[in-house]
Design a protein around this motif. Structure first.
Motif, PDB file in Angstrom:
ATOM      1  N   GLN A   1     -23.598  14.008  15.849  1.00 36.91           N
ATOM      2  CA  GLN A   1     -23.055  14.441  15.722  1.00 36.91           C
ATOM      3  C   GLN A   1     -23.001  15.819  16.397  1.00 36.91           C
ATOM      4  OE1 GLN A   1     -22.076  17.005  12.249  1.00 36.91           O
ATOM      5  NE2 GLN A   1     -19.861  16.981  12.140  1.00 36.91           N
ATOM      6  N   ASP A   2     -22.073  15.779  17.528  1.00 36.91           N
ATOM      7  CA  ASP A   2     -22.503  16.666  18.294  1.00 36.91           C
ATOM      8  C   ASP A   2     -22.250  18.725  17.916  1.00 36.91           C
ATOM      9  OD1 ASP A   2     -20.994  17.676  22.093  1.00 36.91           O
ATOM     10  OD2 ASP A   2     -21.260  19.350  20.337  1.00 36.91           O
ATOM     11  N   PRO A   3     -23.829  19.064  18.937  1.00 35.48           N
ATOM     12  CA  PRO A   3     -23.892  20.365  18.431  1.00 35.48           C
ATOM     13  C   PRO A   3     -23.523  21.400  18.430  1.00 35.48           C
ATOM     14  CG  PRO A   3     -25.328  20.251  20.791  1.00 35.48           C
ATOM     15  CD  PRO A   3     -24.340  17.732  19.786  1.00 35.48           C
ATOM     16  N   VAL A   4     -21.602  21.137  19.161  1.00 37.49           N
ATOM     17  CA  VAL A   4     -21.095  22.389  19.416  1.00 37.49           C
ATOM     18  C   VAL A   4     -20.002  22.327  19.092  1.00 37.49           C
ATOM     19  CG1 VAL A   4     -19.693  23.266  21.271  1.00 37.49           C
ATOM     20  CG2 VAL A   4     -22.557  22.777  21.874  1.00 37.49           C
ATOM     21  N   ASP A   5     -19.994  20.536  18.885  1.00 39.55           N
ATOM     22  CA  ASP A   5     -18.055  20.237  18.296  1.00 39.55           C
ATOM     23  C   ASP A   5     -18.023  19.293  17.467  1.00 39.55           C
ATOM     24  OD1 ASP A   5     -15.173  19.471  17.816  1.00 39.55           O
ATOM     25  OD2 ASP A   5     -15.066  19.001  19.859  1.00 39.55           O
ATOM     26  N   ALA A   6     -17.920  19.857  16.042  1.00 38.23           N
ATOM     27  CA  ALA A   6     -18.773  19.367  15.106  1.00 38.23           C
ATOM     28  C   ALA A   6     -17.096  18.032  14.775  1.00 38.23           C
ATOM     29  CB  ALA A   6     -18.460  19.672  14.066  1.00 38.23           C
ATOM     30  N   LEU A   7     -16.297  17.759  15.555  1.00 37.90           N
ATOM     31  CA  LEU A   7     -15.078  16.932  15.068  1.00 37.90           C
ATOM     32  C   LEU A   7     -15.265  15.980  16.411  1.00 37.90           C
ATOM     33  CD1 LEU A   7     -12.329  18.719  14.677  1.00 37.90           C
ATOM     34  CD2 LEU A   7     -13.845  17.738  12.840  1.00 37.90           C
ATOM     35  N   THR A   8     -17.194  15.954  16.963  1.00 34.85           N
ATOM     36  CA  THR A   8     -16.785  15.368  17.956  1.00 34.85           C
ATOM     37  C   THR A   8     -18.138  14.227  18.104  1.00 34.85           C
ATOM     38  OG1 THR A   8     -15.778  16.356  20.039  1.00 34.85           O
ATOM     39  CG2 THR A   8     -17.755  14.757  20.702  1.00 34.85           C
ATOM     40  N   VAL A   9     -18.269  12.943  17.955  1.00 35.83           N
ATOM     41  CA  VAL A   9     -19.492  12.371  17.178  1.00 35.83           C
ATOM     42  C   VAL A   9     -19.893  11.254  18.995  1.00 35.83           C
ATOM     43  CG1 VAL A   9     -20.349  12.850  15.184  1.00 35.83           C
ATOM     44  CG2 VAL A   9     -18.208  10.272  15.989  1.00 35.83           C
ATOM     45  N   SER A  10     -20.926  10.504  18.660  1.00 32.72           N
ATOM     46  CA  SER A  10     -21.582   9.860  19.962  1.00 32.72           C
ATOM     47  C   SER A  10     -22.646   8.925  19.192  1.00 32.72           C
ATOM     48  CB  SER A  10     -21.859   9.977  21.055  1.00 32.72           C
ATOM     49  OG  SER A  10     -22.957  11.175  20.753  1.00 32.72           O
ATOM     50  N   ALA A  11     -21.994   7.370  19.798  1.00 33.12           N
ATOM     51  CA  ALA A  11     -23.540   6.454  19.091  1.00 33.12           C
ATOM     52  C   ALA A  11     -23.946   6.294  21.397  1.00 33.12           C
ATOM     53  CB  ALA A  11     -22.972   6.060  18.709  1.00 33.12           C
ATOM     54  N   GLU A  12     -25.236   5.936  20.738  1.00 30.94           N
ATOM     55  CA  GLU A  12     -25.988   4.573  21.674  1.00 30.94           C
ATOM     56  C   GLU A  12     -25.932   3.492  21.975  1.00 30.94           C
ATOM     57  OE1 GLU A  12     -30.278   5.875  22.793  1.00 30.94           O
ATOM     58  OE2 GLU A  12     -29.354   7.987  22.716  1.00 30.94           O
ATOM     59  N   VAL A  13     -24.995   2.440  22.784  1.00 31.03           N
ATOM     60  CA  VAL A  13     -24.761   1.492  22.843  1.00 31.03           C
ATOM     61  C   VAL A  13     -25.017   0.847  24.433  1.00 31.03           C
ATOM     62  CG1 VAL A  13     -23.182   1.737  21.381  1.00 31.03           C
ATOM     63  CG2 VAL A  13     -22.593   1.594  24.010  1.00 31.03           C
ATOM     64  N   GLY A  14     -25.781  -0.015  24.233  1.00 25.41           N
ATOM     65  CA  GLY A  14     -25.952  -1.299  25.883  1.00 25.41           C
ATOM     66  C   GLY A  14     -27.318  -0.542  26.684  1.00 25.41           C
ATOM     67  N   GLU A  15     -27.979   0.012  27.592  1.00 23.27           N
ATOM     68  CA  GLU A  15     -28.698   0.509  28.313  1.00 23.27           C
ATOM     69  C   GLU A  15     -28.423   1.593  28.623  1.00 23.27           C
ATOM     70  OE1 GLU A  15     -31.238  -1.560  29.008  1.00 23.27           O
ATOM     71  OE2 GLU A  15     -30.837  -3.400  28.296  1.00 23.27           O
TER      72      GLU A  15
END
Length: 262
Positions: free
Chosen positions: A114-128
């Motif tokens: 979860q983004d520390p500022v925007d709780a409605l944004t999430v991200s996941a690492e992919v690739g290199e």
């Protein structure tokens, strides 16, 4: 009971069930959550109701039972909009939780944070050196999930090396395995904060963003995320800065014109 009847009929038209019990109109939002309307129509005759948000299927005798007052409505339209807003919010919160917990097999290999500022944004690492970013919008109406594939440009590591060298005022290994790891484990708090800002700024300067669309069908969203993780490595190779694309195209055009006028 006239106000309750009007609200119930309007909700029924939207495909939302409701029931009246002991002077309260109960509207299920999900298996765990419900909206409760308590009539406060007074002597003026203006219809009104307190709006409570509560856990569903909890006995009123339960000592831990709490219904939180979250609003007041004075029209059927306001009541329907309030329910729709809470349904949308619950759907978004539930989907964010599913992404972070990896409950769907299509995203089992992705670790969303979860983004520390925007709780409605999430991200996941992919690739290199990329990530999939999902941003939820539209809690007031139909919730929408916007998906982006973000990859760092080829210049990121070189610019980070230069920044680290300037701030540390010493030579830095030109090809460190993990520059940012070395930076963030420094005991010099001031330099660390500066470098954290630099990482963000340099990422903004060098990143390439591939828009993967916006989705109101969240089941479709999970299909898209599955494809994105499969295609991550290929997209990293294919994405080039548009500035370079236009520069190369312009150079080709100049060569062609020169040949024509030769």
């Amino acid at each position: 009971m006239g106000f309750y009847v009007d609200i119930a009929e309007a909700l029924d038209a939207e495909g939302i069930e409701s029931r009246v019990n002991d002077g309260t109109l109960f509207v299920p939002v999900s298996e765990d959550l419900e909206v409760q309307f308590v009539d406060i129509t007074g002597g003026t005759g203006i219809p009104g109701a307190n709006v409570f948000l509560a856990m569903a299927d909890v006995s009123e005798d339960d000592e831990e039972f709490e219904a939180a007052l979250v609003g007041v409505v004075f029209s059927v339209e306001d009541a329907v909009a309030t329910v729709a807003r809470h349904v949308a919010t619950d759907l978004v919160v539930g989907t964010v939780r599913d992404l972070m917990e990896g409950t769907d097999p299509r995203i089992a290999d992705l670790e969303f944070v979860q983004d520390p500022v925007d709780a409605l944004t999430v991200s996941a690492e992919v690739g290199e050196s990329s990530e999939i970013v999902v941003t939820f919008e539209g809690e007031e109406g139909t919730p929408t999930a916007r998906v982006q594939f973000v990859t760092l440009g080829e210049d990121f590591e070189d610019l980070m090396d230069q920044a680290v060298g300037e701030i540390w005022d010493e030579e830095v290994d030109p090809d460190p395995e993990d520059v940012t790891d070395a930076v963030f484990h420094s005991s010099e708090a001031d330099r660390q904060r500066i470098l954290e800002g630099l990482v963000h700024d340099i990422a903004d300067m060098t990143e390439e963003i591939l828009e993967l669309g916006s989705y109101q069908d969240f089941d479709r969203l999970f299909d898209v995320l599955f494809v994105a993780q499969e295609q991550a490595s290929a997209w990293e190779e294919l994405l080039v800065p548009l500035e370079e694309f236009w520069e190369e195209d312009g150079e080709d055009g100049d060569d062609g014109n020169s040949d024509e006028h030769a």
